[in-house]
Write a protein that holds these residues in place. Structure first.
Motif, short mmCIF file in Angstrom:
data_model
loop_
_atom_site.label_atom_id
_atom_site.label_comp_id
_atom_site.label_asym_id
_atom_site.label_seq_id
_atom_site.Cartn_x
_atom_site.Cartn_y
_atom_site.Cartn_z
N GLU A 248 61.97 40.63 8.53
CA GLU A 248 61.35 41.81 8.61
C GLU A 248 62.49 43.10 8.75
OE1 GLU A 248 56.87 43.91 9.51
OE2 GLU A 248 58.10 42.74 11.31
N SER A 249 63.23 43.07 9.72
CA SER A 249 64.17 44.26 10.02
C SER A 249 65.23 44.23 9.00
CB SER A 249 64.58 43.82 11.31
OG SER A 249 65.77 42.70 11.29
N ILE A 250 65.34 43.56 8.20
CA ILE A 250 66.41 43.66 7.32
C ILE A 250 65.85 44.20 6.11
CG2 ILE A 250 67.91 42.34 5.82
CD1 ILE A 250 68.44 40.27 7.85
N ASP A 251 64.57 43.59 5.57
CA ASP A 251 63.99 44.06 4.27
C ASP A 251 62.37 44.32 4.43
OD1 ASP A 251 63.05 44.81 1.71
OD2 ASP A 251 64.13 43.20 0.61
N PRO A 252 61.93 45.14 5.03
CA PRO A 252 60.16 45.15 5.35
C PRO A 252 59.48 45.09 4.29
CG PRO A 252 61.40 46.98 6.55
CD PRO A 252 62.75 46.42 5.54
N ALA A 253 59.85 45.71 3.11
CA ALA A 253 59.07 45.56 1.92
C ALA A 253 59.06 44.14 1.32
CB ALA A 253 59.44 46.43 0.86
N VAL B 77 57.49 39.00 3.21
CA VAL B 77 56.96 37.67 2.83
C VAL B 77 57.47 36.96 1.66
CG1 VAL B 77 54.75 36.87 1.77
CG2 VAL B 77 54.50 38.83 3.17
N ALA B 78 57.87 37.56 0.81
CA ALA B 78 58.84 36.74 -0.38
C ALA B 78 60.12 36.25 0.58
CB ALA B 78 59.08 37.76 -1.44
N ASN B 79 60.84 37.09 1.12
CA ASN B 79 62.16 36.61 1.74
C ASN B 79 61.93 35.40 2.66
OD1 ASN B 79 63.84 38.33 0.15
ND2 ASN B 79 63.66 39.85 1.82
N LEU B 80 61.01 35.71 3.66
CA LEU B 80 60.67 34.31 4.46
C LEU B 80 60.19 33.21 3.80
CD1 LEU B 80 60.41 33.57 7.52
CD2 LEU B 80 58.02 34.34 7.45
N GLY B 81 59.63 33.25 2.69
CA GLY B 81 58.99 32.16 1.85
C GLY B 81 60.21 31.56 1.20
N TRP B 82 61.14 32.26 0.62
CA TRP B 82 62.26 31.37 -0.16
C TRP B 82 63.43 30.81 0.98
CZ3 TRP B 82 67.49 32.26 0.00
CH2 TRP B 82 67.91 33.63 0.20
N ILE B 83 63.49 31.58 1.99
CA ILE B 83 64.54 31.22 3.14
C ILE B 83 63.62 29.75 3.76
CG2 ILE B 83 65.19 31.25 5.48
CD1 ILE B 83 65.43 34.44 4.79
N THR B 84 62.69 29.78 4.07
CA THR B 84 61.92 28.52 4.69
C THR B 84 62.11 27.30 3.62
OG1 THR B 84 59.75 29.27 4.24
CG2 THR B 84 60.74 29.72 6.53
N GLN C 239 73.20 39.66 9.37
CA GLN C 239 72.02 41.12 8.86
C GLN C 239 72.13 41.40 7.62
OE1 GLN C 239 71.66 43.44 11.18
NE2 GLN C 239 72.63 42.20 13.07
N THR C 240 72.12 39.97 6.83
CA THR C 240 71.63 40.04 5.46
C THR C 240 70.75 38.66 5.27
OG1 THR C 240 73.50 38.53 4.63
CG2 THR C 240 73.98 40.98 4.76
N ILE C 241 69.96 38.86 4.26
CA ILE C 241 68.90 37.87 4.02
C ILE C 241 69.90 36.57 3.63
CG2 ILE C 241 67.17 37.05 2.21
CD1 ILE C 241 66.19 39.11 4.37
#
Length: 409
Positions: free
Chosen positions: A44-49, A52-59, A109-111
């Motif tokens: 969230e701190s890296i890309d708040p907008a 949800v999508a970022n956490l989803g594809w990382i996991t 510091q990056t996704i």
């Protein structure tokens, strides 16, 4: 039968159970605390907008890697010739790898950087899981497995409450939090690593070709109907758990509108843990004494489903508290009995870690499926109600799938 594949008959002592539980606690803290608190906040701190999508594809990516790592590491553990035994070298090596991934994760510091470091962490924890889970059928008699499974299941909720408390109240910084988790992991695996009861493979004992053993990852599961049904049951319940908890922090912030969602997650984990502590050990004892496993799994699945319905329909802090306690009570019964049941339907005593690694796909695959399912359901429905109802249906499906198992009552 050989020394490494004989079914154990001598009961294990409290000291060994404590060492295995400590190692399991370290592994659980290393992988679950980031998922519950640190990873969502970091993303969230890296890309708040696009959190949800970022956490989803990382996991999802990490879970897909884990699907391969766990059974392969298990197969290699089964055939490891070492004077230190088959399991200890893998527990130590995977612990060091996981700790390195956690240390690296704190500085990202990056996704993309977060994703790579998290893959390393998941690789280490899944290789460790394969070795740790094989310790139970290696050492524990069937008549003691419900009790032992209960004690090694307790680190799951304890890791959530302890890890969340440490990274939110004691060491709240991102980098420091990850380093603390890495240190805890290495300290807690030491008692089991130093234990000398891990039996090595005798020099004269033949081993199957690696290719044959790896092909057995598929044929062993498909050729054992009981194991396949138990796999399906675990998949259904773990999918419910993954779907229901992955976005809990966001649920508390966006639906319940809690001003401190991280603190609220900690409170829910305390209730969840209390529920598990109340039911896990008694359920393990009763299951051992009665010789029955399936009724306990069915009851626990229904309780998990009920908790998800309460969470989805209530959409309030009060309903979240009720759901946490109910989920803990149901899941406590499940973790005590399911692990014991799985060890009793393994098709090959000589391939325990490999087959348990395959069964672990029922733990890791839902982590790959859940983000895509959750993100899709949330975007289509605009809320969390249908997400939690879907989780409830998945848990009930798990209850249905355990019924055809024949080798275990």
């Amino acid at each position: 039968m050989t020394v490494t594949t004989d079914e154990p008959l001598t009961p294990v002592r409290a000291r060994w159970i404590g060492a295995l539980s400590a190692a399991t606690l370290g592994m659980s803290i290393a992988v679950l605390t980031p998922i519950q608190v640190l990873l969502p906040l970091q993303v969230e701190s890296i890309d708040p907008a696009a959190k949800v999508a970022n956490l989803g594809w990382i996991t999802t990516v990490a879970a897909l890697v884990s699907i391969v790592v766990c059974p392969v590491a298990g197969a290699l553990s089964d055939r490891t010739r070492s004077r230190f035994g088959r399991r200890r070298p893998w527990i130590l090596g995977s612990g060091l790898l996981c700790a390195a991934g956690l240390a690296a994760l704190g500085g990202q510091q990056t996704i993309i950087g977060v994703a790579i470091a998290w893959v390393v962490v998941q690789t280490g924890t899944n290789a460790m899981y394969a070795a740790l889970s094989a310790c139970v059928p290696d050492r524990v008699p069937v008549r003691q497995r419900g009790l032992v499974s209960a004690f090694i299941g307790l680190p799951l909720p304890l890791s959530l409450i302890l890890g969340s408390f440490l990274v939110t109240k004691v060491v709240p910084g991102q980098a420091a939090g990850y380093l603390l988790l890495a240190g805890i992991l290495l300290v807690l695996i030491l008692p089991l690593v130093l234990d000398r009861s891990d039996r090595p493979i005798p020099d004269g004992e033949p081993l199957p070709a690696l290719g044959t053993q790896l092909r057995g990852m598929v044929t062993g599961l498909l050729g054992s109907p009981d194991l396949l049904w138990a796999f399906g049951c675990r998949f259904g319940i773990q999918l419910a758990n993954a779907v229901g908890t992955l976005y809990l922090l966001y649920y508390l912030r966006d639906v319940v509108h809690d001003p401190d969602p991280a603190g609220a997650v900690f409170v829910l984990i305390v209730l969840y843990t209390a529920g598990i502590l109340l039911t896990s050990v008694p359920a393990g004892r009763w299951s051992d004494r009665s010789g029955k496993r399936k009724p306990y799994v069915i009851v626990s699945s229904v309780a998990v489903a009920a908790a998800m319905v309460v969470l989805g329909v209530g959409e309030s802090w009060t309903s979240a508290l009720v759901a946490a306690g109910l989920l803990g009570a149901g899941y406590g019964v499940y973790i005590a009995v399911d692990n014991a049941l799985i060890t009793q339907v393994l098709p090959s005593a000589g391939d325990r870690a490999r087959d348990l690694g395959v069964v672990n796909l029922a733990n890791t695959a839902p982590q790959a499926v859940a983000p895509a399912v959750a993100a899709g359901v949330i975007s289509i429905s605009g809320g969390y109600l249908w997400l939690y109802l879907l989780a409830a249906a998945s848990a009930l499906l798990g209850a249905l799938l355990i019924r055809p198992v024949r080798a275990v009552r």
